[in-house]
Write an enzyme that holds these catalytic residues in place. Structure first.
Site, PDB file in Angstrom:
ATOM      1  N   SER A   2      -4.005   9.122   7.536  1.00 49.60           N
ATOM      2  CA  SER A   2      -4.015   8.493   6.024  1.00 49.60           C
ATOM      3  C   SER A   2      -5.310   9.350   5.779  1.00 49.60           C
ATOM      4  CB  SER A   2      -5.050   6.944   6.477  1.00 49.60           C
ATOM      5  OG  SER A   2      -5.615   6.593   5.013  1.00 49.60           O
ATOM      6  N   VAL A   5       2.382   1.321  15.989  1.00 51.86           N
ATOM      7  CA  VAL A   5       1.453   0.888  17.028  1.00 51.86           C
ATOM      8  C   VAL A   5       1.707   1.182  18.435  1.00 51.86           C
ATOM      9  CG1 VAL A   5       0.294  -0.992  18.311  1.00 51.86           C
ATOM     10  CG2 VAL A   5       1.218  -1.428  15.987  1.00 51.86           C
ATOM     11  N   CYS A  65       0.033  10.269  -2.147  1.00 48.87           N
ATOM     12  CA  CYS A  65      -0.632  10.660  -0.315  1.00 48.87           C
ATOM     13  C   CYS A  65      -2.002  11.564  -0.031  1.00 48.87           C
ATOM     14  CB  CYS A  65       0.479  10.549  -0.131  1.00 48.87           C
ATOM     15  SG  CYS A  65       1.831   9.320  -0.054  1.00 48.87           S
ATOM     16  N   LYS A  78       0.367  -1.559  -0.164  1.00 45.28           N
ATOM     17  CA  LYS A  78      -0.494  -0.563   0.537  1.00 45.28           C
ATOM     18  C   LYS A  78       0.828   1.310   0.133  1.00 45.28           C
ATOM     19  CE  LYS A  78      -1.082   0.309   4.721  1.00 45.28           C
ATOM     20  NZ  LYS A  78      -1.692   1.083   5.651  1.00 45.28           N
ATOM     21  N   ASP A  79       2.079   1.133   0.155  1.00 49.70           N
ATOM     22  CA  ASP A  79       3.444   2.186  -0.164  1.00 49.70           C
ATOM     23  C   ASP A  79       3.875   2.702  -0.993  1.00 49.70           C
ATOM     24  OD1 ASP A  79       2.894   2.855   3.117  1.00 49.70           O
ATOM     25  OD2 ASP A  79       4.288   1.442   3.299  1.00 49.70           O
ATOM     26  N   THR A  87       4.035   3.864  19.578  1.00 47.97           N
ATOM     27  CA  THR A  87       3.412   5.345  19.717  1.00 47.97           C
ATOM     28  C   THR A  87       2.837   5.659  19.390  1.00 47.97           C
ATOM     29  OG1 THR A  87       5.788   5.447  18.949  1.00 47.97           O
ATOM     30  CG2 THR A  87       4.385   7.439  18.201  1.00 47.97           C
ATOM     31  N   ARG A  88       1.725   5.045  18.983  1.00 47.88           N
ATOM     32  CA  ARG A  88      -0.371   5.703  19.104  1.00 47.88           C
ATOM     33  C   ARG A  88      -0.501   5.526  20.429  1.00 47.88           C
ATOM     34  NH1 ARG A  88      -2.026   5.004  12.382  1.00 47.88           N
ATOM     35  NH2 ARG A  88       0.336   5.060  11.407  1.00 47.88           N
ATOM     36  N   ARG A  95       0.322   9.978  13.935  1.00 48.35           N
ATOM     37  CA  ARG A  95       1.436   9.112  13.299  1.00 48.35           C
ATOM     38  C   ARG A  95       2.338   8.034  14.034  1.00 48.35           C
ATOM     39  NH1 ARG A  95       5.502  11.943   9.474  1.00 48.35           N
ATOM     40  NH2 ARG A  95       5.723   9.521   9.058  1.00 48.35           N
ATOM     41  N   GLY A  96       2.995   7.382  13.825  1.00 44.89           N
ATOM     42  CA  GLY A  96       3.885   6.199  14.342  1.00 44.89           C
ATOM     43  C   GLY A  96       3.266   4.957  14.371  1.00 44.89           C
ATOM     44  N   ARG A 151      -7.470   8.431   3.323  1.00 46.75           N
ATOM     45  CA  ARG A 151      -8.343   7.182   2.674  1.00 46.75           C
ATOM     46  C   ARG A 151      -9.363   7.429   4.015  1.00 46.75           C
ATOM     47  NH1 ARG A 151      -9.278   2.294   4.244  1.00 46.75           N
ATOM     48  NH2 ARG A 151      -6.771   2.082   5.078  1.00 46.75           N
ATOM     49  N   ARG A 152      -8.593   7.071   5.443  1.00 45.01           N
ATOM     50  CA  ARG A 152      -9.934   6.970   6.644  1.00 45.01           C
ATOM     51  C   ARG A 152     -10.088   8.081   7.002  1.00 45.01           C
ATOM     52  NH1 ARG A 152      -4.249   3.418   8.600  1.00 45.01           N
ATOM     53  NH2 ARG A 152      -5.208   1.047   8.073  1.00 45.01           N
TER      54      ARG A 152
END
Length: 314
Positions: A137, A160, A250, A91-92, A162-163, A157-158, A139-140
């Site tokens: 994102s 798992v 993006c 997806k990147d 970090t979030r 951002r970050g 999209r999200r």
């Protein structure tokens, strides 16, 4: 065959998820060819998108660069001969590869769904009015703005850990991750729930790992061929043709998902305005081998429905 003295060099980003994907690739190559771990060397390469200061400040991806944020430096290392293959989250990946490089090996696709992550709420519907939701994102954010315009969307951002820390600190009440990433990290329990595609269509190629190589490298081609997953390739051919025709980046909220049902391919696609004020979706059914043409036709259909002014925000 590679060996300890002349290992196959596998390029990857250094995040926990990227490394997990590189280790999975190495394990599949070891099993396919009966080779020891020492025959493969994991080479970590820092990309523009991995800048810790930019992650900590939640700098929007669109302000840093385009869809090559997580791939450019890795591809440069392959062109220079510092690595032999590169492992990517599909997806990147931009829809076009640099000259001399080819992307023709995919591992079996993981769960394509988005994960809803929150410390206190069980789903998108359960979020109170005006709650802050974090995501980097487009999209999200657009999809969420379409179904819950009352929510406040913030950059987030970050990795798992970090979030989760940001959720604990009250930066947001909820965020999203990919179920595929959580599964590969053995952290599926972080998700409050998986969001079905009918509620939130995933990013194009979400859950898929692609392995890039030099077009002229016959050794790498021969090593990768036994681990290539054809059904994943067939699905991504449709999804990435859809994205390429839309000129996805993006900066464009685009979602797409292809599924194989028997001997047929089912492709769904969606384009949105960034604020979620408008969403246009469609689908196609067809022969599996016609996936790329289906993706292109669906994209052109959605563009014709969008009409003049839909992309003025660019």
């Amino acid at each position: 065959m590679p060996d300890a003295k002349s290992p196959l060099k596998i390029g990857t980003r250094g995040s926990p998820l990227a490394l997990a994907q590189a280790y999975e690739t190495r394990q599949r190559l070891m099993a396919a060819h009966g080779l020891p771990e020492e025959a493969f060397e994991i080479v970590v390469i820092k990309t523009t998108g991995d800048d810790r200061a930019l992650i900590a400040s939640d700098t929007p991806l669109k302000e840093i660069g385009n869809k090559g944020l997580f791939t450019k430096e890795i591809e440069e290392a392959m062109v220079d001969g510092r690595i032999d293959i590169a492992v990517h989250s599909m997806k990147d990946m931009p829809t076009e590869q640099p000259e001399g490089l080819v992307l023709d090996c995919y591992l079996p696709r993981e769960d394509v769904r988005d994960a809803f992550v929150s410390l206190h709420h069980d789903s998108i519907k359960a979020l109170p009015e005006g709650a802050k939701v974090g995501s980097s994102s487009l999209r999200r954010r657009a999809q969420l703005g379409h179904v819950r315009p009352d929510l406040e969307l913030v950059e987030f951002r970050g990795n798992v850990q970090t979030r989760l820390k940001k959720l604990e600190d009250g930066v947001a009440a909820a965020t999203f991750l990919a179920m595929a990433g959580l599964n590969r990290l053995g952290m599926a329990d972080v998700a409050r729930c998986a969001i079905e595609p009918e509620e939130m269509l995933p990013a194009v190629a979400q859950g898929a790992i692609g392995i890039e190589r030099r077009m002229s490298d016959a050794r790498a081609e021969a090593l990768l061929d036994p681990i290539h997953d054809v059904p994943t390739a067939q699905r991504l051919a449709a999804e990435r043709a859809f994205l390429a025709t839309l000129d996805g980046s993006c900066e464009t909220p685009i979602a797409g998902l292809a599924l194989i049902e028997g001997d047929r391919l089912w492709l769904r696609g969606e384009i949105l305005r960034p604020d979620g004020s408008e969403a246009i979706s469609g689908e196609r059914w067809g022969d599996i081998d016609d996936g790329a043409a289906m993706g292109e036709h669906l994209a052109r259909d959605l563009l014709s429905q969008a009409g003049e002014g839909f992309f003025d925000w660019r």
